[in-house]
Design an enzyme around this catalytic site. Sequence first.
Site, PDB file in Angstrom:
ATOM      1  N   ASN A  89       0.826  -1.197   0.000  1.00 34.45           N
ATOM      2  CA  ASN A  89       0.000   0.000   0.000  1.00 34.45           C
ATOM      3  C   ASN A  89       0.868   1.257   0.000  1.00 34.45           C
ATOM      4  O   ASN A  89       1.909   1.301   0.639  1.00 34.45           O
ATOM      5  CB  ASN A  89      -0.921   0.013   1.227  1.00 34.45           C
ATOM      6  N   HIS A 106       5.978  -0.534  -2.647  1.00 30.89           N
ATOM      7  CA  HIS A 106       5.447   0.193  -3.812  1.00 30.89           C
ATOM      8  C   HIS A 106       5.502   1.704  -3.624  1.00 30.89           C
ATOM      9  O   HIS A 106       4.817   2.439  -4.340  1.00 30.89           O
ATOM     10  CB  HIS A 106       4.010  -0.260  -4.117  1.00 30.89           C
ATOM     11  N   CYS A 114      12.157  13.168  -7.764  1.00 27.28           N
ATOM     12  CA  CYS A 114      12.567  13.845  -8.998  1.00 27.28           C
ATOM     13  C   CYS A 114      13.061  12.794  -9.984  1.00 27.28           C
ATOM     14  O   CYS A 114      14.022  12.071  -9.699  1.00 27.28           O
ATOM     15  CB  CYS A 114      13.665  14.858  -8.716  1.00 27.28           C
ATOM     16  N   CYS A 133      11.889  20.497  -9.022  1.00 28.61           N
ATOM     17  CA  CYS A 133      12.578  19.733  -7.976  1.00 28.61           C
ATOM     18  C   CYS A 133      13.329  20.706  -7.062  1.00 28.61           C
ATOM     19  O   CYS A 133      14.064  21.559  -7.554  1.00 28.61           O
ATOM     20  CB  CYS A 133      13.555  18.760  -8.630  1.00 28.61           C
ATOM     21  N   THR A 173      -4.547  -9.138   0.348  1.00 26.52           N
ATOM     22  CA  THR A 173      -3.924  -8.964  -0.975  1.00 26.52           C
ATOM     23  C   THR A 173      -4.372 -10.080  -1.907  1.00 26.52           C
ATOM     24  O   THR A 173      -4.525 -11.225  -1.480  1.00 26.52           O
ATOM     25  CB  THR A 173      -2.380  -8.871  -0.877  1.00 26.52           C
TER      26      THR A 173
HETATM   27  P1  OAD Z   1      -6.222  -6.047  -4.763  1.00 22.10           P
HETATM   28  O1  OAD Z   1      -7.315  -5.068  -4.980  1.00 22.10           O
HETATM   29  O2  OAD Z   1      -5.689  -6.757  -5.953  1.00 22.10           O
HETATM   30  O3  OAD Z   1      -6.700  -7.158  -3.716  1.00 22.10           O
HETATM   31  C1  OAD Z   1      -7.307  -6.816  -2.503  1.00 22.10           C
HETATM   32  C2  OAD Z   1      -7.627  -8.093  -1.743  1.00 22.10           C
HETATM   33  O4  OAD Z   1      -8.150  -7.728  -0.479  1.00 22.10           O
HETATM   34  C3  OAD Z   1      -8.658  -8.987  -2.428  1.00 22.10           C
HETATM   35  O5  OAD Z   1      -8.207 -10.336  -2.406  1.00 22.10           O
HETATM   36  C4  OAD Z   1      -9.929  -8.834  -1.563  1.00 22.10           C
HETATM   37  O6  OAD Z   1     -10.696 -10.008  -1.476  1.00 22.10           O
HETATM   38  C5  OAD Z   1      -9.315  -8.499  -0.210  1.00 22.10           C
HETATM   39  N1  OAD Z   1     -10.191  -7.677   0.642  1.00 22.10           N
HETATM   40  C6  OAD Z   1     -11.053  -6.697   0.277  1.00 22.10           C
HETATM   41  N2  OAD Z   1     -11.628  -6.140   1.355  1.00 22.10           N
HETATM   42  C7  OAD Z   1     -11.108  -6.765   2.451  1.00 22.10           C
HETATM   43  C8  OAD Z   1     -11.326  -6.663   3.856  1.00 22.10           C
HETATM   44  N3  OAD Z   1     -12.157  -5.762   4.361  1.00 22.10           N
HETATM   45  N4  OAD Z   1     -10.631  -7.489   4.675  1.00 22.10           N
HETATM   46  C9  OAD Z   1      -9.760  -8.408   4.162  1.00 22.10           C
HETATM   47  N5  OAD Z   1      -9.535  -8.567   2.849  1.00 22.10           N
HETATM   48  C10 OAD Z   1     -10.190  -7.762   1.993  1.00 22.10           C
HETATM   49  O7  OAD Z   1      -5.054  -5.273  -3.969  1.00 22.10           O
HETATM   50  P2  OAD Z   1      -3.537  -5.682  -3.750  1.00 22.10           P
HETATM   51  O8  OAD Z   1      -3.367  -7.148  -3.677  1.00 22.10           O
HETATM   52  O9  OAD Z   1      -3.011  -4.867  -2.650  1.00 22.10           O
HETATM   53  O10 OAD Z   1       0.232  -1.871  -7.271  1.00 22.10           O
HETATM   54  O11 OAD Z   1      -2.894  -5.158  -5.091  1.00 22.10           O
HETATM   55  C11 OAD Z   1      -1.514  -5.286  -5.292  1.00 22.10           C
HETATM   56  C12 OAD Z   1      -0.996  -4.168  -6.143  1.00 22.10           C
HETATM   57  O12 OAD Z   1      -1.772  -4.060  -7.324  1.00 22.10           O
HETATM   58  C13 OAD Z   1      -1.117  -2.779  -5.534  1.00 22.10           C
HETATM   59  O13 OAD Z   1      -0.067  -2.469  -4.645  1.00 22.10           O
HETATM   60  C14 OAD Z   1      -1.095  -1.893  -6.736  1.00 22.10           C
HETATM   61  C15 OAD Z   1      -2.061  -2.658  -7.594  1.00 22.10           C
HETATM   62  O14 OAD Z   1      -2.010  -2.481  -8.937  1.00 22.10           O
HETATM   63  C16 OAD Z   1       0.654  -0.841  -8.032  1.00 22.10           C
HETATM   64  O15 OAD Z   1      -0.030   0.127  -8.311  1.00 22.10           O
HETATM   65  C17 OAD Z   1       2.071  -1.000  -8.513  1.00 22.10           C
END
Ligand code: OAD
Length: 229
Positions: A89, A106, A114, A133, A173
């Site tokens: 996050n 991330h 910059c 910058c 995640t």
């Molecule tokens: P995702 O949106 O891909 O996944 C979120 C996960 O959290 C899902 O599996 C949901 O089921 C779960 N979830 C939702 N609400 C929840 C709750 N209240 N309690 C527990 N679990 C819950 O997000 P990330 O896995 O963080 O990167 O995404 C990874 C990366 O993809 C991010 O850091 C970002 C994104 O593109 C970049 O921008 C480089």
Amino acid sequence: MRRVVILTGAGVSAESGLGTFRDVGGIWSQYDLSEVATPRGFARDPGLVHEFYNARRANMRAAEPNAAHHALARLQRAHPSAVTLVTQNIDDLHERAGAGAVVHMHGELSRALCAACGARWDAPELMHPADACPACGAQATRPDVVWFGEIPYRMDEIGRALARCELFVAVGTSGAVWPAAGFVAEAAEHGAETLEINLEPSETSGLFDRHLRGPATRVVPDWVETLLG
Ligand code: OAD
């Protein structure tokens, strides 16, 4: 206390009102990832990219840490040398809940970078393509976040922590994005037990030894209480 690596994702901040990426109605259903989260998108339209992150920074500042952030901070404060907190996050809710060291693989919405000289500073509320910058004067400022196609931060440190941890926990995640999606297998290879805390099965659920299902604000505090005894 066993050595623990905790990896958090957007699900841990969902109940603070910050959107996740891949759930129904998530951020990647509203925005084109290639336009707002890639170096190419930034080169094409830096104004659009700044607008996207300015809005997310405003949402972050209006949000409050929830019970899951507080519980993880409590665990880390109780065992600072045993607990490594890694997050995908870019919000600051772990820190605002009182967590000490947070590995932002991330990057962070609250920091600016910059692209010309690599200087970093605290991001203002709103960033614009014409911002200069403070170190070199170039009009090449960007949010200090990692985009698709870029290498996440602090991977060596994370690799070392995964190699020596005894427990690996992923919270909120989807397991859709590498290299974070590979951490569970890496920790398991080194003999760690693995636990997934998520609302629903993720893309990598099958790789975990144990699962706790439910909203992070309920499941994480219960799990932390069990661990702290
Ligand atoms: P995702 O949106 O891909 O996944 C979120 C996960 O959290 C899902 O599996 C949901 O089921 C779960 N979830 C939702 N609400 C929840 C709750 N209240 N309690 C527990 N679990 C819950 O997000 P990330 O896995 O963080 O990167 O995404 C990874 C990366 O993809 C991010 O850091 C970002 C994104 O593109 C970049 O921008 C480089």
